[in-house]
Design a protein around this motif. Sequence first.
Motif, PDB file in Angstrom:
ATOM      1  N   ARG A 149      55.486  57.646  71.748  1.00 56.11           N
ATOM      2  CA  ARG A 149      54.331  56.741  71.738  1.00 56.11           C
ATOM      3  C   ARG A 149      53.862  56.422  73.161  1.00 56.11           C
ATOM      4  O   ARG A 149      52.659  56.357  73.437  1.00 56.11           O
ATOM      5  CB  ARG A 149      54.715  55.449  70.997  1.00 56.11           C
ATOM      6  CG  ARG A 149      53.822  54.230  71.226  1.00 56.11           C
ATOM      7  CD  ARG A 149      52.431  54.413  70.642  1.00 56.11           C
ATOM      8  NE  ARG A 149      51.623  53.209  70.790  1.00 56.11           N
ATOM      9  CZ  ARG A 149      50.957  52.881  71.905  1.00 56.11           C
ATOM     10  NH1 ARG A 149      51.024  53.664  72.971  1.00 56.11           N
ATOM     11  NH2 ARG A 149      50.243  51.784  71.956  1.00 56.11           N
ATOM     12  N   LYS A 523      46.993  49.079  70.188  1.00 55.97           N
ATOM     13  CA  LYS A 523      46.725  50.401  70.749  1.00 55.97           C
ATOM     14  C   LYS A 523      46.685  50.401  72.263  1.00 55.97           C
ATOM     15  O   LYS A 523      46.935  51.407  72.901  1.00 55.97           O
ATOM     16  CB  LYS A 523      45.361  50.880  70.241  1.00 55.97           C
ATOM     17  CG  LYS A 523      45.419  51.688  68.979  1.00 55.97           C
ATOM     18  CD  LYS A 523      44.088  52.355  68.773  1.00 55.97           C
ATOM     19  CE  LYS A 523      43.622  52.166  67.360  1.00 55.97           C
ATOM     20  NZ  LYS A 523      42.261  52.626  67.147  1.00 55.97           N
ATOM     21  N   VAL A 594      48.368  56.489  67.091  1.00 53.62           N
ATOM     22  CA  VAL A 594      48.601  55.156  66.542  1.00 53.62           C
ATOM     23  C   VAL A 594      47.794  54.960  65.262  1.00 53.62           C
ATOM     24  O   VAL A 594      48.287  54.421  64.269  1.00 53.62           O
ATOM     25  CB  VAL A 594      48.269  54.063  67.582  1.00 53.62           C
ATOM     26  CG1 VAL A 594      48.460  52.685  66.981  1.00 53.62           C
ATOM     27  CG2 VAL A 594      49.144  54.222  68.817  1.00 53.62           C
TER      28      VAL A 594
END
Lengths: 610, 86
Positions: A149, A523, A594
Motif C-alpha cells: 500500500r 487515500k 485503495v
Amino acid sequence: MAGKMAGGSFIENLPKIYGMYTGGFLVFVLLMAILEQMGVGADTIGILFVAFTIVIYAAIGFLSRTMAVDAYYVAGRQVPAVFNGMATAADWMSGASFVAMAGGIYFGGHGYLAFVVGWTGGYILVASLMAPYLRKFGCYTVPDFIGTRYGGNLPRFLGVVVLAVASFTYVTAQINATGTIAARALQIPFEVGVWFGLLGILLCSMLGGMRAVTWTQVAQYIVLIIAYLVPVFWMSNKQGFGLIPQFVYGDAVARITELEALHGLGTLDPVAGAKGGLRALSVPFAAAGDSAMASWKFVTLVACMMMGTASLPHILMRYFTTPSVRAARQSVAWSLMFIFLLYFTAPALATFTKLQILDPELATGIIGKSIADVQALEWIQKWSNVGFAQIIDANSDGILQLNEFFMRGDIVVLATPEIAGLPYVISGLVAAGGMAAAMSTADGLLLAIANALSHDLYYKIIDPEAETKKRLLVARILLLGIGAAGAFVASLKLTSILGAVAWAFDFACSGLFFPIVLGIWWKRANRQGAIAGMAGGFLAGTWYLYMVRWGGMDPWIGIDHLRFGIIGMPVSLVLMIVVSLMTPEPDAETQAMVDEIRVPSGDTVLGSSH
Amino acid sequence: MMDTSKREEHWRRTKSLMIVTLTIWFIFSFVVHWFAAGLNSVNFAGWPLGFYMAAQGSEIVFVITLFWFVKAQDKIDRDCGLAEED
C-alpha cells in the motif's frame, strides 16, 4: 482425516469431521472418569489428558502438511466462516484468558473487567475497519499490506519490526504458560516443560503452516471451551447456584458485597510475609471507583486492548484465510461469538469461587473459619505445597481472616473443581483446556512472526528471486528458530504472564493501528506519513514504557505501563496525518488500489500466489 | 472499470454504516463505563448495573451489533451490485 488432501470434499465434510472429533473427545473424558472410579491415580489421569490431546493436535498438524505457498501462508483461502471463527477464538484466547482471567476478576473486581470489555469490543473495529478490506487486498501477512500500500521496503520493514516485537512479547508468555501446565500435569521441571510445550507447538505448525494451524486451532477451541464451561456448569449446579450460571449470579454479587463488609474488606491490610505472586483480597468486587481518575483508568485500558486487538497480526491474518470478503466479515462475528462464550463465563466463575471461599454459611467457606480446619482441606494442602496458596495467622487467633489468606489468581480456574468437590477428571480436563489455549495462541503468534520474516523480509526484501521450495524451507527454519528463542526467554521467567500480554497489545496499537486503518480509509495517506506514524508511535510508546517501568518516571495522569498505547497511538496518528499532508499524495496507481480494496467483488489486488 | 456511480453510492453507504457501528461501539466501550459508579446504584436483576455492563452487558451488545453489521454490509454490497458471487 483421509479426505484432508482432497480439498473440496474435506471442506464439505468439516462439520462431520469435527462433530466426530468432539464426540471422541467426550468419550475420552468419560473413559478417564471411569478410570478414576476404578482407582487410577490423579497424576496418571492428568498425564493422559495432556498427552492425548497433544498427540491429536500433532496428528492434525502432520496430516495438513503442505508444500504450496498459498496453503502454507493462508490455508489455501478456503476456511469457512464458522470454522475460521473457532480457529480465531483459539488463536485469540491465550493461556492468560483461560487460566488468569477469572483470577484477575476475582482479585481486581470491576476494574479488571476493562480487559473483558477491551478484548471483546476490539472485534467491532476488526470487522468494520479492517478484516474485509485486507481480505480483498489478498496479502499473506500484515506487513505485506503495509509494504504494498505504501510502497518501498522501509514501511514493510517497519511493519515487520512492530509485528515481531508485539508478537514476540506475547509468545514468550504463551510458551511460559504451556511450560507451567506441562510441568504440573506431567510432573517435569518447568525448564523442561517449556521445551516440551514448544515441541507440541511446532508439531502443529512446522509442516503445514497456516493450513495446519487452522485445523489444529479448531480442534483446540473445542477442547478449551468444553474444558472451561463444563466445570463452571457442574459447580453451579452442584452447589445449587443455578442451572445456567452466567444468568443468575447477580444475587451472588450482592451477597459478596455484604460479605466483604462482614469480613472487614478495606479496613484490613494484607499482612506481610506472603510468597511472591500470592495476593490477599483487598479490592471490593462490584464497586466502581467514583472518580474521574477511576473512570479514566478503565476506559484507557479498554482503548488500548481494543485498538491492540485490531492491530495484532496473528489475529488479522486469520481473516486472510476465508474464501471471500463476505466470509471474512461473517467470520469476525463468529469469532466474537465463540470468544464471548468464555469471556462472559469468566466473571460468573470468579463470582461463584469468591462466594464459595467467603461465605461462612457454605460448606466450602474458609474465611472466618478455624485455621486448623482450613488447613485440613485437601485443596488448601495441595496448592499450598506448590506455593499457590498460603495462610499466615498474623494475629495468632487461630481464625482465618480475609487479610491472612493468600493465593495466586490462577487458582480460581485451576482449583475450582477441587474447591467445589468435583472429581479429579475435571481437573485433568481443565489442564488440557489450558494447554490448548496456550498452544493455539503460541502457534498463531509464532507463525505470524515467521511468516512476516520469511515472506516480507526474506522473499520481498532480501531475495525476491527465491523459489517456492526455498521460501518454504526458510519459513520453517525461522519458525524453529523463533520458537527456540521464545522458549529460551520464557525459561528465564522475566515477567508475569499478564504484564507481557498487555504490552503486546500496546506495542501493536502504537505502531500498526493507524497505518493499517488510514491505509484503507484515507487515500491521501502516503509512504512518508506511514513511516513517520509507525516509527514515531512505536518509539514513543516504547520510550514511555521504559521510562515508567524502569526509568523511574511517574506515570502521566494514571497512564501506567499497561496503557502505554495511549501515548503511542496519538503520536502515530498526528505524525501520520501531518507528514502525509506535508509530502506529495500517493500516485494514481496506489489510489486506484485503495478504491479496489473497498469493493468486495472482483479479484484480490495481489495475485493468489505472490 | 465498473459503474462509478454505483461505486460511489456503495462507499457512501459503507461509510455511514461504519459510523453508526462505531457510534454504538463507542457508547458501550467507553461512555457507559465512564459512569459505572453511578450506574452501580441501579439494581439490574440482582446485579449493580455498572458491574453488569462491564461483565456482560457491553459484550452482549458487541455480539449483536457485529452480526447486525455483517447483514447490513452484505445488503449494501448486494444493492450496489458489488457483492461477490455466492
